[in-house]
Design a protein around this motif. Structure first.
Motif, PDB file in Angstrom:
ATOM      1  N   ILE A 150     -20.104  -8.001 -41.209  1.00 22.16           N
ATOM      2  CA  ILE A 150     -20.316  -6.613 -41.300  1.00 22.16           C
ATOM      3  C   ILE A 150     -20.235  -6.203 -40.196  1.00 22.16           C
ATOM      4  O   ILE A 150     -21.234  -7.117 -39.453  1.00 22.16           O
ATOM      5  N   GLY A 151     -19.969  -5.384 -38.811  1.00 26.97           N
ATOM      6  CA  GLY A 151     -20.505  -5.664 -37.070  1.00 26.97           C
ATOM      7  C   GLY A 151     -21.271  -4.680 -37.524  1.00 26.97           C
ATOM      8  O   GLY A 151     -21.428  -3.965 -36.564  1.00 26.97           O
ATOM      9  N   ALA A 152     -22.979  -4.837 -37.292  1.00 25.76           N
ATOM     10  CA  ALA A 152     -24.049  -4.634 -36.669  1.00 25.76           C
ATOM     11  C   ALA A 152     -24.277  -4.834 -35.700  1.00 25.76           C
ATOM     12  O   ALA A 152     -24.008  -5.471 -35.107  1.00 25.76           O
ATOM     13  N   GLY A 153     -25.213  -3.859 -35.200  1.00 31.01           N
ATOM     14  CA  GLY A 153     -25.658  -4.613 -33.789  1.00 31.01           C
ATOM     15  C   GLY A 153     -27.158  -3.801 -33.301  1.00 31.01           C
ATOM     16  O   GLY A 153     -27.449  -3.500 -34.613  1.00 31.01           O
ATOM     17  N   VAL A 154     -27.622  -4.156 -32.297  1.00 28.12           N
ATOM     18  CA  VAL A 154     -28.992  -4.003 -31.932  1.00 28.12           C
ATOM     19  C   VAL A 154     -29.022  -3.337 -31.039  1.00 28.12           C
ATOM     20  O   VAL A 154     -28.611  -3.749 -29.498  1.00 28.12           O
ATOM     21  N   HIS A 155     -29.169  -1.533 -30.938  1.00 30.56           N
ATOM     22  CA  HIS A 155     -29.058  -0.975 -29.080  1.00 30.56           C
ATOM     23  C   HIS A 155     -30.792  -0.565 -29.114  1.00 30.56           C
ATOM     24  O   HIS A 155     -30.979   1.016 -29.559  1.00 30.56           O
ATOM     25  N   TYR A 156     -31.535  -1.168 -28.364  1.00 27.41           N
ATOM     26  CA  TYR A 156     -31.438  -2.440 -28.176  1.00 27.41           C
ATOM     27  C   TYR A 156     -32.650  -3.117 -28.156  1.00 27.41           C
ATOM     28  O   TYR A 156     -33.481  -2.426 -28.183  1.00 27.41           O
ATOM     29  N   PRO A 157     -33.009  -4.323 -28.229  1.00 32.56           N
ATOM     30  CA  PRO A 157     -33.488  -5.151 -28.205  1.00 32.56           C
ATOM     31  C   PRO A 157     -34.808  -5.150 -28.111  1.00 32.56           C
ATOM     32  O   PRO A 157     -35.512  -5.698 -28.080  1.00 32.56           O
ATOM     33  N   ILE A 158     -34.339  -5.031 -26.633  1.00 33.63           N
ATOM     34  CA  ILE A 158     -35.371  -5.889 -25.291  1.00 33.63           C
ATOM     35  C   ILE A 158     -35.547  -4.163 -24.147  1.00 33.63           C
ATOM     36  O   ILE A 158     -34.179  -4.036 -23.839  1.00 33.63           O
ATOM     37  N   PRO A 159     -36.802  -3.470 -24.448  1.00 37.03           N
ATOM     38  CA  PRO A 159     -36.758  -2.080 -23.673  1.00 37.03           C
ATOM     39  C   PRO A 159     -36.887  -2.151 -22.318  1.00 37.03           C
ATOM     40  O   PRO A 159     -37.860  -3.992 -21.789  1.00 37.03           O
ATOM     41  N   LEU A 160     -36.810  -1.462 -21.391  1.00 32.30           N
ATOM     42  CA  LEU A 160     -36.531  -1.762 -19.944  1.00 32.30           C
ATOM     43  C   LEU A 160     -37.309  -3.046 -19.130  1.00 32.30           C
ATOM     44  O   LEU A 160     -37.264  -3.048 -18.212  1.00 32.30           O
ATOM     45  N   HIS A 161     -38.769  -2.236 -20.117  1.00 34.50           N
ATOM     46  CA  HIS A 161     -39.527  -2.747 -18.903  1.00 34.50           C
ATOM     47  C   HIS A 161     -40.548  -3.683 -19.520  1.00 34.50           C
ATOM     48  O   HIS A 161     -41.374  -4.808 -18.795  1.00 34.50           O
ATOM     49  N   LEU A 162     -39.453  -4.647 -20.475  1.00 30.90           N
ATOM     50  CA  LEU A 162     -39.743  -6.104 -20.541  1.00 30.90           C
ATOM     51  C   LEU A 162     -38.650  -6.806 -20.372  1.00 30.90           C
ATOM     52  O   LEU A 162     -38.552  -8.281 -20.664  1.00 30.90           O
ATOM     53  N   GLN A 163     -37.332  -6.160 -19.338  1.00 31.18           N
ATOM     54  CA  GLN A 163     -36.686  -6.957 -19.636  1.00 31.18           C
ATOM     55  C   GLN A 163     -37.082  -8.310 -17.848  1.00 31.18           C
ATOM     56  O   GLN A 163     -37.584  -7.922 -16.926  1.00 31.18           O
ATOM     57  N   PRO A 164     -36.298  -9.219 -17.827  1.00 29.94           N
ATOM     58  CA  PRO A 164     -36.571 -10.162 -16.941  1.00 29.94           C
ATOM     59  C   PRO A 164     -36.451  -9.736 -15.740  1.00 29.94           C
ATOM     60  O   PRO A 164     -37.508 -10.051 -14.401  1.00 29.94           O
ATOM     61  N   ALA A 165     -34.892  -8.838 -15.233  1.00 34.40           N
ATOM     62  CA  ALA A 165     -35.048  -8.307 -14.240  1.00 34.40           C
ATOM     63  C   ALA A 165     -36.467  -7.428 -13.287  1.00 34.40           C
ATOM     64  O   ALA A 165     -36.327  -7.162 -12.297  1.00 34.40           O
ATOM     65  N   TYR A 166     -37.019  -7.053 -14.715  1.00 40.46           N
ATOM     66  CA  TYR A 166     -38.080  -5.793 -14.490  1.00 40.46           C
ATOM     67  C   TYR A 166     -39.454  -6.884 -14.520  1.00 40.46           C
ATOM     68  O   TYR A 166     -40.890  -5.460 -14.249  1.00 40.46           O
ATOM     69  N   ARG A 167     -39.598  -7.817 -14.438  1.00 43.01           N
ATOM     70  CA  ARG A 167     -40.728  -8.354 -14.198  1.00 43.01           C
ATOM     71  C   ARG A 167     -41.256  -8.131 -12.914  1.00 43.01           C
ATOM     72  O   ARG A 167     -43.113  -7.450 -12.984  1.00 43.01           O
ATOM     73  N   PHE A 168     -41.110  -7.226 -11.755  1.00 42.21           N
ATOM     74  CA  PHE A 168     -41.864  -7.082 -10.398  1.00 42.21           C
ATOM     75  C   PHE A 168     -42.796  -5.911 -10.967  1.00 42.21           C
ATOM     76  O   PHE A 168     -42.984  -5.634 -10.472  1.00 42.21           O
ATOM     77  N   LEU A 169     -41.994  -5.127 -12.152  1.00 47.40           N
ATOM     78  CA  LEU A 169     -42.860  -3.847 -12.328  1.00 47.40           C
ATOM     79  C   LEU A 169     -43.941  -4.581 -12.675  1.00 47.40           C
ATOM     80  O   LEU A 169     -44.777  -3.339 -12.739  1.00 47.40           O
ATOM     81  N   GLU A 170     -44.342  -4.764 -13.441  1.00 45.02           N
ATOM     82  CA  GLU A 170     -45.707  -5.476 -14.354  1.00 45.02           C
ATOM     83  C   GLU A 170     -45.669  -4.614 -15.328  1.00 45.02           C
ATOM     84  O   GLU A 170     -47.127  -4.187 -15.064  1.00 45.02           O
ATOM     85  N   LEU A 171     -45.256  -4.438 -15.619  1.00 39.30           N
ATOM     86  CA  LEU A 171     -45.564  -3.778 -17.000  1.00 39.30           C
ATOM     87  C   LEU A 171     -45.269  -4.220 -18.729  1.00 39.30           C
ATOM     88  O   LEU A 171     -44.566  -5.370 -18.328  1.00 39.30           O
ATOM     89  N   GLU A 172     -46.452  -4.993 -19.174  1.00 38.10           N
ATOM     90  CA  GLU A 172     -46.734  -5.630 -19.845  1.00 38.10           C
ATOM     91  C   GLU A 172     -46.291  -5.132 -21.576  1.00 38.10           C
ATOM     92  O   GLU A 172     -46.199  -4.285 -21.629  1.00 38.10           O
TER      93      GLU A 172
END
Ligand SMILES: *Cc1c(COP(=O)(O)O)cnc(C)c1O
Length: 371
Positions: A304-326
């Motif tokens: 079954i082609g299940a998915g996850v939208h989305y497993p990582i919220p934006l503030h916890l994305q590596p690219a947004y580390r600079f926002l310093e949101l824990e």
């Protein structure tokens, strides 16, 4: 039998003659970039959304980027949005040099929680960018009221909401401007990348028309520095062939969603709420289950082609580390990221396929309950 998350072949087979004729027409006319196919689709799509302008662009991300630029939003500015969305929503805000300011979501709709928006407004705030996640319109009346009070722009990220209705009005006509994606798996998708900015704002439409095509004011004159963010003729022709079917496909999705809800009613599964006054379009059919990752794994093993939208919220994305949101900054979004699972959803999904998905969920839940 394997059941995909989306089945683009089934849709193609249902309108093969129309798609093939559209592609043939583009080749016969050699109008590959912009041209009459793009103009014709823009007119039809603006009409469909109930706004004056649609400007075809190269992707949904391009639509967001050019809309923000078109409104002159940039360094020093803040744009309020949801952390529970596809990455491009935040990315576009950052790419124009502005700062995304996240606001936690409503646990029923998964959309930005209007009750939390005002606390996030600062003197730098220029716009609110709600996302109609999974095709469920955001709380636009409350959002527009806040925007009016604070003199902010409202830019809809409607990339998942083609055709959805909020109090009788289409997504795309609910703010100052709206951005659509025609990525192949969207409710209205082309056969490559594509997007559109739709708006009643004449000035914004003009600005985006110039920006998408190198700042051109005529064939040889460039009034400003722009971008190569045009829509192809081929994609526009395919979209024109598909648009007349969109309402029927969305109706098919709603029918499948209602059937899922009936079949899942007696299981420990949280199914989506269809709010009064809105007509969602179920871009994704998203449920919540206990022990999500094990259920996901079991569904995969069952084909079954299940998915996850989305497993990582934006503030916890590596690219947004600079926002310093824990972790813990947006608890509702973080919780949903752990619990949601997207089930196969498309108009052509058969009763038999749906029964198989539901049986696989039941088996997975029984397994995880035992384990
Ligand atoms: C798909 C999507 C986008 C980006 O669209 P592309 O056409 O892939 O660039 C932006 N926002 C949301 C919410 C999306 O789902």
């Amino acid at each position: 039998m394997t059941i995909p998350l989306v089945d683009l072949k089934a849709q193609y087979h249902s309108i093969q003659d129309e798609i093939d004729a559209a592609i043939r027409r583009v080749i016969d006319n050699t109008a590959f970039i912009m041209g009459r196919e793009v103009a014709a689709f823009e007119e039809a799509f603006a009409d469909y959304c109930g706004v004056r302008h649609a400007v075809g662009v190269s992707s949904g991300t391009g639509a967001l980027f050019l809309t923000l630029l078109g409104y002159g939003i940039g360094p020093g500015d803040e744009v309020i949005t949801t952390p529970f969305t596809f990455f491009a929503t935040g990315e576009a805000i950052s790419q124009v040099g502005a700062r995304p300011v996240f606001v936690d979501i409503d646990p029923v709709t998964y959309n930005i929680d209007p009750a939390r928006i005002e606390a996030a407004i600062t003197p730098h705030t220029r716009a609110i960018m709600p996302v109609h996640l999974y095709g469920q319109p955001a709380a636009m009346e409350e959002i527009n009221e806040i925007a009016r009070r604070h003199d902010l722009l409202v830019i809809e990220d409607a990339a998942q909401a083609h055709g959805s209705l909020y109090r009788g009005r289409r997504a795309g006509s609910l703010g100052h401007a709206a951005c659509f994606s025609f990525y192949p798996s969207k409710n209205l998708g082309c056969y490559g990348d594509g997007g559109a900015v739709v708006t009643d704002d004449d000035e914004l439409a003009d600005r985006v028309r110039r920006l998408r095509d190198h700042g051109r004011i005529n064939k040889y004159e460039h009034g400003e520095l722009g971008y190569g963010h045009r829509l192809d003729g081929m994609q526009a022709a395919i979209l024109s062939a598909k648009l007349p079917h969109l309402d029927e496909w969305n109706e098919g999705r709603r029918d499948r969603a209602a059937r899922y809800a009936r079949l899942l009613a007696d299981m420990p599964v949280v199914t989506p709420e269809h709010l009064p006054d809105t007509t969602p379009v179920y871009h994704c059919y998203v449920v919540r289950v206990p022990d999500r990752d094990r259920v996901l794994q079991a569904l995969k093993e069952a084909g079954i082609g299940a998915g996850v939208h989305y497993p990582i919220p934006l503030h916890l994305q590596p690219a947004y580390r600079f926002l310093e949101l824990e972790e813990g900054s947006f608890p509702v979004a973080e919780r949903m990221a752990r619990e949601v699972i997207s089930l196969p959803m498309y108009a052509e999904l058969s009763d038999e396929q749906q029964d198989e998905v539901v049986a696989a969920i039941q088996a997975a839940l029984e397994q995880t309950a035992v384990a």
